[in-house]
Design an enzyme around this catalytic site. Sequence first.
Site, short mmCIF file in Angstrom:
data_model
loop_
_atom_site.label_atom_id
_atom_site.label_comp_id
_atom_site.label_asym_id
_atom_site.label_seq_id
_atom_site.Cartn_x
_atom_site.Cartn_y
_atom_site.Cartn_z
CG ASP A 145 -4.11 -19.09 -7.78
OD1 ASP A 145 -5.42 -18.88 -7.86
OD2 ASP A 145 -3.76 -20.08 -7.13
CD GLU B 206 19.92 -25.97 -8.67
OE1 GLU B 206 19.06 -26.22 -9.59
OE2 GLU B 206 20.81 -25.58 -8.68
CD GLU C 93 -6.11 -15.17 -6.87
OE1 GLU C 93 -7.25 -15.66 -6.55
OE2 GLU C 93 -5.04 -15.96 -6.66
#
Length: 689
Positions: free
Chosen positions: A344, A320, A399
Amino acid sequence: MAAATCTQSPQPVKLPQLLERDPYLAPFESDFQRRYSLFYNRLKNIEESEGGLDKFSKSYKTFGVNQFVDGGIYCKEWAPGAEAVFLAGDFNGWNPFSHPYKKMEYGKWELFIPPGQDGYPPVAHGSKLKVVIRAQNGELLYRISPWARYVVRDEDKVNYDWVHWNPPESYIHKHPSPKRLKSLRIYESHVGIASPEGKVASYKNFTYNVLPRIKDLGYNCVQLMAIMEHAYYASFGYQVTSFFAASSRYGTPDDLKEMIDVAHSMGITVLLDVVHSHASKNSEDGLNKFDGTDSCFFHSGPKGTHQLWDSRLFDYANWEVLRFLLSNLRMWIEDYRFDGFRFDGVTSMLYHHHGIGTGFSGDYNEYFGLQVDEDALCYLMLANHMIKFLHPECITIAEDVSGMPALCRPVAEGGGGFDYRLAMAIPDKWIQIIKELKDEDWNMGNIVHTLTNRRYEEKYIAYAESHDQALVGDKTLAFRLMDAEMYTNMSVLSPLTAVIDRGIQLHKMIRLITHALGGESYLNFMGNEFGHPEWLDFPRKGNNESYHYARRQFNLTEDHLLRYRFLNAFDRDMNKLEERFGWLASPPAFVSEKHESNKVIAFERAGLIFIFNFHPYQSYVDYRVGIETPGKYKILLDSDAAEYGGHQRLDHSTEYFSEEYPHNYRPNSLMVYIPSRVAIVLQNMDIPK
């Protein structure tokens, strides 16, 4: 979709090409095989159990609260730890028990509310809602749905409220997304600070005041931070509370849609800074303890908390959680028309140690073995696979500070599937040089090595500084170079001091060499292009809730008595030149010179010659530079030009003729005058462009 993705091979068929390209990865072939098998099996299970990745990742259309065509409301939640689930709100007088959800398999709950007799939806647009969870201990918990599309906070309240967003007429996009760009020039932006005024700026302000500025500066891509709703403004958007909600502090969802549409009309690609590496610990208006347990979307116990960020960590092996995160990406692309993502905190995701207390030396053993969180890596592979399959024009950026090999290679090679990675060593190098070394001691070879040290055939985004360097506690390059004198000597009416002169010249040179040598894309944080003074600090208790540093003073570039306009003009012309010649999309540069005592760096890329003289006071007459292609050369860009705050020491009408004289391993060469602290770009006039 199911048939199409089933063609995925159970083996990474292109892995031999990766190992041939980098033979040092050969000892880790089994790791790549195992990672790919995990990806393949998850994908296969999704297809067999959910009817395909397409349907699975569209779950945002069924989970949460969604309206049917006939006006009826369908509600669905995943709350495996709940004893019972109810919907309460303005629509039922906040009765916590009148609308119970029906329990389904696998911890899911659903509720259907039929339309009213007149066909009107039972839950009105703009009305407030809460999911009511009866926890295992009997306690009633009032929660915001993890799938909520719009949350707002009244001024007199601490927590956010969930507002049902279903306007009679939604914004209709008028302009197609731009075609996939070969050269990415990224303007990293934050909507809330995008104004000189001391307040939270709006989507509308960004649309009509900032987008034209970005276009004029020659950037073709905007990367938006802090869009996913975050209760704490000073978190810079990195403590997300509502993953499917666009931040209401800047305006409505339709305002954001219009902003993206207008950007597209200008040919600007729009990327979302997506935070799937962790989530806020808030429970009243966040994901934490949604069903009354400490797990649900996250690992339970210490494994589920990031020690440094004080935030919750997703369980990427959970079915989920995969549904939630993949659907989240799909929603931002298809509802808002984002053109891709900057992921990020990828380093935190990739390793069980989250990069805490770990210095990556580049030893390949650091990237394989038990320290790697292969469930998280598998999620990233699934995310990139889904995005590339459904929206092949979309861009994904990682990143990652660790340098994980093959992160930006296709999934079929056993890679992570990203298009680009951030060249995070470059800004650190510039900071180190400026902080620790006198100008005479700058090491040309070390600068070139940092700018060119990247994995072959993995694309890097070069940047001299990003938002990280602008934050309070750190310093921008301009502030490091000029510091307190920026307060007193940036006016053209004041004498040009040695500090300001040095700062302006080096600011331009650092940006150009990073742009031209450092990667296959370029990024700049808003305002830094013109040397924005001071630092960035959001309103918080520690600064008396001040907005003074939470703004961008674009007006400084419009004042012709201030020197900021020189840096702004240089940044614009640098970008426009890349737009003409496309060096970011060209093969890596050939560096012909990195002369330590002369402080000169010279290289060729995209048919242009770039020459940098970093010497603080030594100029060179008739300086020989090796070149590949013979011809007549002229200056295209000169950091010493008057319009850039330079000293006008070069005559732009001068023609430089090559000689068949080998120099620095190039078959030809030419002689140039190169003043101190100057960068020039030369074009071969015999080759039309």
